[in-house]
Design a protein around this motif. Sequence first.
Motif, mmCIF file in Angstrom:
data_model
loop_
_atom_site.group_PDB
_atom_site.id
_atom_site.type_symbol
_atom_site.label_atom_id
_atom_site.label_comp_id
_atom_site.label_asym_id
_atom_site.label_seq_id
_atom_site.Cartn_x
_atom_site.Cartn_y
_atom_site.Cartn_z
ATOM 1 N N VAL A 59 41.237 35.187 40.996
ATOM 2 C CA VAL A 59 41.569 36.608 40.848
ATOM 3 C C VAL A 59 40.801 37.469 41.839
ATOM 4 O O VAL A 59 41.346 38.413 42.421
ATOM 5 N N ASP A 60 39.521 37.172 42.057
ATOM 6 C CA ASP A 60 38.732 37.971 43.014
ATOM 7 C C ASP A 60 39.381 37.970 44.394
ATOM 8 O O ASP A 60 39.535 39.027 45.034
ATOM 9 N N ALA A 61 39.763 36.789 44.876
ATOM 10 C CA ALA A 61 40.394 36.686 46.190
ATOM 11 C C ALA A 61 41.734 37.408 46.203
ATOM 12 O O ALA A 61 42.087 38.077 47.187
ATOM 13 N N PHE A 62 42.474 37.312 45.102
ATOM 14 C CA PHE A 62 43.766 37.984 45.022
ATOM 15 C C PHE A 62 43.601 39.496 45.115
ATOM 16 O O PHE A 62 44.352 40.175 45.827
ATOM 17 N N LEU A 63 42.606 40.052 44.420
ATOM 18 C CA LEU A 63 42.418 41.500 44.418
ATOM 19 C C LEU A 63 41.949 42.020 45.771
ATOM 20 O O LEU A 63 42.216 43.174 46.126
ATOM 21 N N LEU A 64 41.259 41.182 46.539
ATOM 22 C CA LEU A 64 40.883 41.598 47.896
ATOM 23 C C LEU A 64 42.119 41.805 48.751
ATOM 24 O O LEU A 64 42.164 42.704 49.601
#
Length: 366
Positions: free
Chosen positions: A351-356
Amino acid sequence: MWRGVPRWARVCTILGIVMVVLSGSVLVASRALVARYEGSVGKADLFGDQAAGASEKKSDIKGPLNILLVGVDPRTATARPLADSIMILNIPASMDRGYLFSLPRDLRVDIPAFPKADYSGGRDRLNAAMSHGSDVPGQNPSTAQGFELLAMTVQQVTGIKRFDAGVIINFSGFKKIVDAMGGVDMYIERDVKSEHVQPDGTPRQLRPGGGGYLGPQAQYKKGNAHLNGWQALDYVRQRYPRNGVPDGDYGRQRHQQQFVKAMASQAFSADVVTNPVKLDRVLRAAGKSLVFNGRGNSVVDFGLALKDMRPAAIETIKLPADSIGTGSAYRGEQLLEPAEDFFAALRTGQVDAFLLEHPDFKQETK
C-alpha cells in the motif's frame, strides 16, 4: 429505502476505531477497567466460526490484519438491518499504522448464496447483503448473521481472503460517548444552523405537506465551541447552503473530519486518560456501542496489540467510484478500475508504494 442514509455514519465508524485503540493504550495497568470494558462490549458470532466449531485464538496477534467495521442505525427488532457504513481497516505487519477505506453502500455487487437465510444469491447493492443474510426462520432478523453474509460479499469484492476481526457499531450510542467525555471542544469554521433540531435538541416540526421543517433552529457560531453529544452529531450532519454550508457535501465531510480529530485528541488527553472515573465512563459507553468478534481474541487483546498506534497514524483512503445512472435511472455505484489496483496492493502489503504513485487516493483532511 436504500438512499439517504446520513454520511456522518462514517464519522461514528472511525470513532469506533479510536475507542478500540484507546482501550489498549490506557488499560495496560488497570485490570479493573479491563474487566469492566471487556464486559460491556457486545459479543456475537459474526463469521460463523462457532457453528463451524472453530477456536482460532492466537496468543500473539501479529500483522498484517484486516478488520471489517460495519455501522448500523437500529430501527426496530423486526426490521431487517442495513449496513449504513462499510469500512475496512488494514494494518500492515509493522502494526504501527493503518489504512482505512470505505466501500459505497450502493455498490452493485454479486452477493453469494447463503443457505442459513435461505438466500439463493443475486446481484444487488452491497448494503443489502446484511439484510438478505439476516433472515432467521420464525425469529426476528439477526444482525450478526447478516454481518456474516456481508463479510463474505466484501471478501469477494476486495479479494481479502479472511478478516481477522469484525465490529458492528451502533450509531445511536455515540452521543453517549461524547457526553461521557464531558462534551467535545472543536472549532466551528462558520455560522451554521441546524436543519433538523431546535435549540434545545428536540426535533423540528415537519412542514405540513412536506418540503422541510418549521420552528427555531439550533445554531453553531463561528469560533471555538464546546458541544455535547447531540450538538456534535447534529453539527456534522449539516450540508445545505441555506444552513450555512455553501460547499454542501464537501463542507459536511470536512466538518466530520474536524470532529473526528477533535474527538481523537480529547480521547487521548490527560483529562480522560488520567481520570479513572471519566475513563471508565467513556470506555463503558464505547463498549455498549460495539459488538466485537476477534476470531477468538477479545477487543482488549486487539487494543493491547495496537497500543502503540494512534489515530493520527491511520491514513484514510478514498476509492474512485462513479454512479450507475442518474436521477430516476440511478441504479447504484461502481468502483473505477484503479480501485482493483489498490486491492491488489492491499493483498500484497504494497500500500505504501501504491500511495506514492497514486497520492489522489489519500483523503484530504483540511
